[in-house]
Design an enzyme around this catalytic site. Structure first.
Site, short mmCIF file in Angstrom:
data_model
loop_
_atom_site.label_atom_id
_atom_site.label_comp_id
_atom_site.label_asym_id
_atom_site.label_seq_id
_atom_site.Cartn_x
_atom_site.Cartn_y
_atom_site.Cartn_z
CD GLU A 166 -2.65 -1.85 0.70
OE1 GLU A 166 -1.71 -2.64 0.96
OE2 GLU A 166 -3.77 -2.23 0.34
CE1 TYR A 168 0.28 3.76 5.35
CE2 TYR A 168 -0.40 1.54 4.75
CZ TYR A 168 -0.73 2.82 5.16
OH TYR A 168 -2.04 3.18 5.36
NE ARG A 216 -2.63 -5.78 2.95
CZ ARG A 216 -3.67 -5.07 3.33
NH1 ARG A 216 -3.95 -4.96 4.61
NH2 ARG A 216 -4.43 -4.46 2.46
CD GLN A 341 -21.79 6.38 1.72
OE1 GLN A 341 -22.23 5.62 0.88
NE2 GLN A 341 -22.59 7.21 2.36
P1 NAP Z 1 -27.10 17.06 -2.54
O1 NAP Z 1 -25.82 16.34 -2.52
O2 NAP Z 1 -27.40 18.03 -1.48
O3 NAP Z 1 -27.21 17.79 -3.95
C1 NAP Z 1 -28.31 18.52 -4.35
C2 NAP Z 1 -27.96 19.25 -5.62
O4 NAP Z 1 -29.07 19.96 -6.03
C3 NAP Z 1 -26.84 20.21 -5.46
O5 NAP Z 1 -25.96 20.02 -6.55
C4 NAP Z 1 -27.48 21.58 -5.50
O6 NAP Z 1 -26.54 22.37 -6.15
C5 NAP Z 1 -28.73 21.32 -6.28
N1 NAP Z 1 -29.89 22.11 -5.86
C6 NAP Z 1 -30.37 22.27 -4.61
N2 NAP Z 1 -31.46 23.04 -4.62
C7 NAP Z 1 -31.69 23.36 -5.90
C8 NAP Z 1 -32.67 24.16 -6.55
N3 NAP Z 1 -33.67 24.74 -5.87
N4 NAP Z 1 -32.58 24.30 -7.87
C9 NAP Z 1 -31.61 23.72 -8.57
N5 NAP Z 1 -30.65 22.97 -8.02
C10 NAP Z 1 -30.68 22.78 -6.69
O7 NAP Z 1 -28.30 16.04 -2.54
P2 NAP Z 1 -28.54 14.76 -3.41
O8 NAP Z 1 -27.72 14.72 -4.65
O9 NAP Z 1 -30.02 14.72 -3.55
O10 NAP Z 1 -28.07 13.63 -2.46
C11 NAP Z 1 -28.73 13.43 -1.21
C12 NAP Z 1 -27.77 12.88 -0.19
O11 NAP Z 1 -27.41 11.58 -0.54
C13 NAP Z 1 -26.51 13.70 -0.11
O12 NAP Z 1 -26.08 13.77 1.22
C14 NAP Z 1 -25.54 12.87 -0.87
O13 NAP Z 1 -24.21 13.07 -0.48
C15 NAP Z 1 -26.03 11.49 -0.57
N6 NAP Z 1 -25.61 10.58 -1.59
C16 NAP Z 1 -24.44 9.97 -1.40
C17 NAP Z 1 -23.99 9.13 -2.35
C18 NAP Z 1 -22.70 8.42 -2.12
O14 NAP Z 1 -22.25 7.72 -2.94
N7 NAP Z 1 -22.07 8.58 -1.01
C19 NAP Z 1 -24.70 8.94 -3.51
C20 NAP Z 1 -25.90 9.57 -3.69
C21 NAP Z 1 -26.35 10.41 -2.71
P3 NAP Z 1 -26.63 23.93 -6.32
O15 NAP Z 1 -27.41 24.43 -5.14
O16 NAP Z 1 -25.22 24.41 -6.37
O17 NAP Z 1 -27.29 24.11 -7.62
#
Ligand code: NAP
Length: 670
Positions: A166, A168, A216, A341
């Site tokens: 890895e 190290y 390892r 995560q």
């Molecule tokens: P998010 O990460 O908060 O993204 C929402 C997006 O919508 C942002 O890009 C925001 O960007 C845009 N937005 C917000 N209000 C808006 C409006 N009124 N008009 C236009 N654009 C708007 O939420 P999400 O994508 O729905 O995900 C939900 C949660 O699930 C998040 O915490 C995310 O991290 C999580 N998630 C995690 C993974 C993973 O792999 N770890 C995968 C999917 C989801 P702007 O405001 O800049 O436009």
């Protein structure tokens, strides 16, 4: 007759007999930095020993102060530290297990002010430039490894694992990339391999023949200036001759620009690299990375790829993985989905490791198994990730639980997330289903509970896990037929055309972009290794080859209003690979846009001071979510104080990690 005859065959390793072929791989937990760390680590490892792992390898402990991963990381470098390790080894032995201490010298990956390295070459993932060890200090470091192993023996460990992969310190000595020394530890390969071989010989001389030594080694470095397959095999043979009992493997340096363990890596992607090592030595070899089911482990052993499998994150996810497999209960295994995560992403944020699908991991003493003091009648509304975790945990704590779900089937948003390439949430749903099936939770699916019904139920507690609904941004033309919501797209209900604009570049925006840009199976030119530039034979520099990236079947553009670099909210250890995948598929992200309107021609945005028309067939909304929790006020009007969890409590940043963790915690608090 076991379903997995190879997996449950004992194996002689050194002077020990391992009861099966499952090793719990080393994982940092950060428990050593906690005030009650030894007790928590003892409970954590003992639960894995009871769960049937043949041998446990601890997280890495440094043999000296230079080698610490970070200032408050663990070192076993003084006799006064033996007692705290005894707590752990005694607990594991009482639970019927075996345990080895991993000795890890971080070298230039150390996140403290005084890092050392083979040479003074900084790593691309650390700002700190290391000081090159003098020849005399190299000798002292070799002696420190051996002394650390002797202390481990005194502390009751059954052996040690020397961490030589890895990227190290040991890797930094073997690779030209990080070693430009002119003494006997630098230059030709033979010199660069001297450091690990001296460590093994000195350790063996110090601990004797009956103490297990695992090493390892890096089966693939995946960095330019790293070892190629032939050089790797020379190291493997040298290690065997020097006295190693078992060769564990690691894949890729931490600075490699190839994902090695995250969800986008196919299961058992690295089997050929492991098989090469196995063919070169006669001691047992361990396969690792993205082995998360007993079927796959059995297949690797049956095919002669390796003699043992190392499961690290899969045993965070389920301590009883081995036991369940052995008893024919594989459907009950809580499968690691390689999301990173709760484990690696937490560690990056200096938090104690946990697990998205098993929030008890590393917190066993805080959430002990057993019943609550008073059994209650509990209603849980919503059978998504939060509701399922809450209802099932509550039942297992002795409560009487009714679980309401408006849809015909359980799962909520997990049903969408499982459609994203590589995301194995179907396993999580299968696990929840099995646990639900073994419980007496009364599931009322296809049934929308209302306040009257819940009031009539006279429950002691009502938990609202009613989830989220997609946010519809206030843009003229939002009701145009071109506009699709992410849930309609991921569920397959609507299929976007060849030109797509995605509004929102958060976690879901990226997931949808990946889903829509994934080449169809028949159009895939190459596999994962070729896409990412890994030489299938391992003979390129560091095992690398020129990448052959995939092409998207659609023209996609992602949009966000904010000015910050896109993808900032993605996981620390997975986001970079997702961003790289989309960049290679030529999916741009435009920041600082404002949305003007949507009509038959497409989406009008203002960007860089100009109004632009994006001529797209569809606009997919990934603009976040809003909570669905209207029931809360209706219940309050009837004097019922419901607890909202998951997205129903707070839709911002809701993901399965928070949903499952909160579901479990609320169930414990009932
Ligand atoms: P998010 O990460 O908060 O993204 C929402 C997006 O919508 C942002 O890009 C925001 O960007 C845009 N937005 C917000 N209000 C808006 C409006 N009124 N008009 C236009 N654009 C708007 O939420 P999400 O994508 O729905 O995900 C939900 C949660 O699930 C998040 O915490 C995310 O991290 C999580 N998630 C995690 C993974 C993973 O792999 N770890 C995968 C999917 C989801 P702007 O405001 O800049 O436009």
């Amino acid at each position: 007759m076991s379903n997995y005859p190879h997996l449950f065959q004992p194996l002689r390793a050194g002077r020990l007999t391992l009861k099966n072929r499952i090793i719990m791989g080393s994982m940092h937990t950060r428990l050593e930095a906690e005030p009650d760390g030894s007790a928590r680590a003892a409970a954590f490892y003992a639960e894995r020993a009871r769960g049937g792992a043949a041998l446990i390898v601890t997280g890495g402990y440094s043999p000296d102060a230079h080698g610490l991963l970070e200032a408050d990381a663990g070192a076993l470098d003084h006799p006064h530290k033996v007692a705290e390790h005894r707590v752990v080894t005694d607990a594991v032995h009482t639970a019927g297990g075996l345990i080895c201490l991993q000795i890890l010298h971080a070298g230039r990956y150390a996140k403290h002010d005084n890092p050392v390295g083979a040479s003074d070459i900084a790593s691309p993932i650390s700002r700190r430039k290391p000081r090159a060890l003098s020849t005399a200090e190299v000798g002292q470091t070799v002696a420190s490894f051996a002394a650390c192993a002797a202390l481990a023996r005194e502390a009751g460990y059954d052996g040690v694992e020397i961490m030589g992969s890895e990227g190290y310190l040991i890797s930094q000595f073997t690779a030209l990339r990080t070693n430009n020394r002119s003494d006997r530890y630098g230059g030709p390969l033979e010199n660069r391999l001297r450091f690990p071989l001296e460590i093994v010989r000195a350790t063996r001389a110090r601990v004797g023949a009956d103490f297990l030594i695992l090493f390892r080694m890096s089966a693939l470095d995946l960095v330019e200036g790293g070892l190629n397959a032939e050089e790797t095999l020379q190291l493997a043979r040298g290690l065997e001759a020097a006295g190693v009992d078992v060769l564990d493997t690691g894949i890729g340096w931490h600075e490699a620009r190839v994902p090695t363990i995250a969800y986008m890596v196919p299961r058992a992607a690295w089997r050929d690299a492991t098989a090469r090592i196995k063919s070169a030595v006669s001691i047992p070899v361990v396969a690792t990375n993205r082995i998360n089911t007993p079927e796959l482990a059995e297949e690797l052993l049956r095919d002669g790829v390796a003699d043992l499998v190392s499961l690290a994150r899969p045993l965070l996810a389920d301590a009883a993985f081995a036991l369940k497999a052995e008893q024919g209960r594989a459907a009950e295994i809580n499968t690691c989905v390689a999301c990173n995560q709760g484990c690696l992403d937490y560690l990056f944020r200096n938090k104690v490791a946990s697990c998205m699908v098993n929030p008890r991991a590393c917190s066993e003493t805080l959430y002990p198994e057993g019943k609550a003091r008073r059994a209650k009648r509990v209603a849980v509304v919503g059978a998504g990730a939060a509701g399922l975790a809450c209802a099932i945990t509550a039942f297992e704590r002795g409560h009487s639980v009714t679980l309401y779900e408006a849809q015909e089937d359980i799962g909520g948003q997990l049903n969408l997330a499982k459609q994203v390439p590589g995301k194995e949430f179907a396993e999580t749903l299968r696990y929840f289903r099995a646990r639900l099936g073994n419980s007496s939770v009364r599931l009322k699916a296809g049934h929308r509970a209302d306040a009257d019904e819940l009031a009539r139920g006279a429950y002691d507690a009502v938990v609202l896990a009613s989830g989220v609904r997609p946010r519809l941004p206030d843009i003229p033309g939002i009701d145009h037929p071109k506009v699709l919501r992410y849930d309609e797209v991921l569920s397959g209900a609507k299929v976007p055309g060849a030109r797509v604009a995605i509004i929102g570049a958060g976690g879901i925006g990226y997931d949808v972009a990946e889903y829509l840009s994934e080449p169809r199976a028949e159009a895939k030119a190459a596999g994962f290794l070729e896409n990412w530039g890994v030489d299938p034979q391992g003979m390129g520099d560091g095992g690398l080859a020129a990448p052959k990236p995939e092409q998207s079947p659609r023209a996609i553009v992602m949009l966000q209003r904010r000015h910050t670099p896109p993808g900032k909210t993605l996981g620390a250890t997975t986001g970079w690979a997702l961003r790289m995948t989309l960049a290679r598929r030529k999916v741009p992200v435009l920041s600082s846009v404002s949305y003007q309107r949507i009509d038959d021609a497409g989406l009008y945005i203002e960007h860089e001071g100009q109004v632009k028309l994006l001529e797209v067939d569809h606009v997919v909304l990934c603009a976040g979510q809003e909570p669905v929790n209207e029931l809360r006020a209706e219940l309050a009007a009837k004097g019922i104080d419901a607890v909202a969890i998951g997205g129903a409590e707070r839709a911002e940043e809701i993901d399965a990690l928070r949903a499952i963790e909160q579901g479990m915690k609320v169930a414990y608090a009932l």
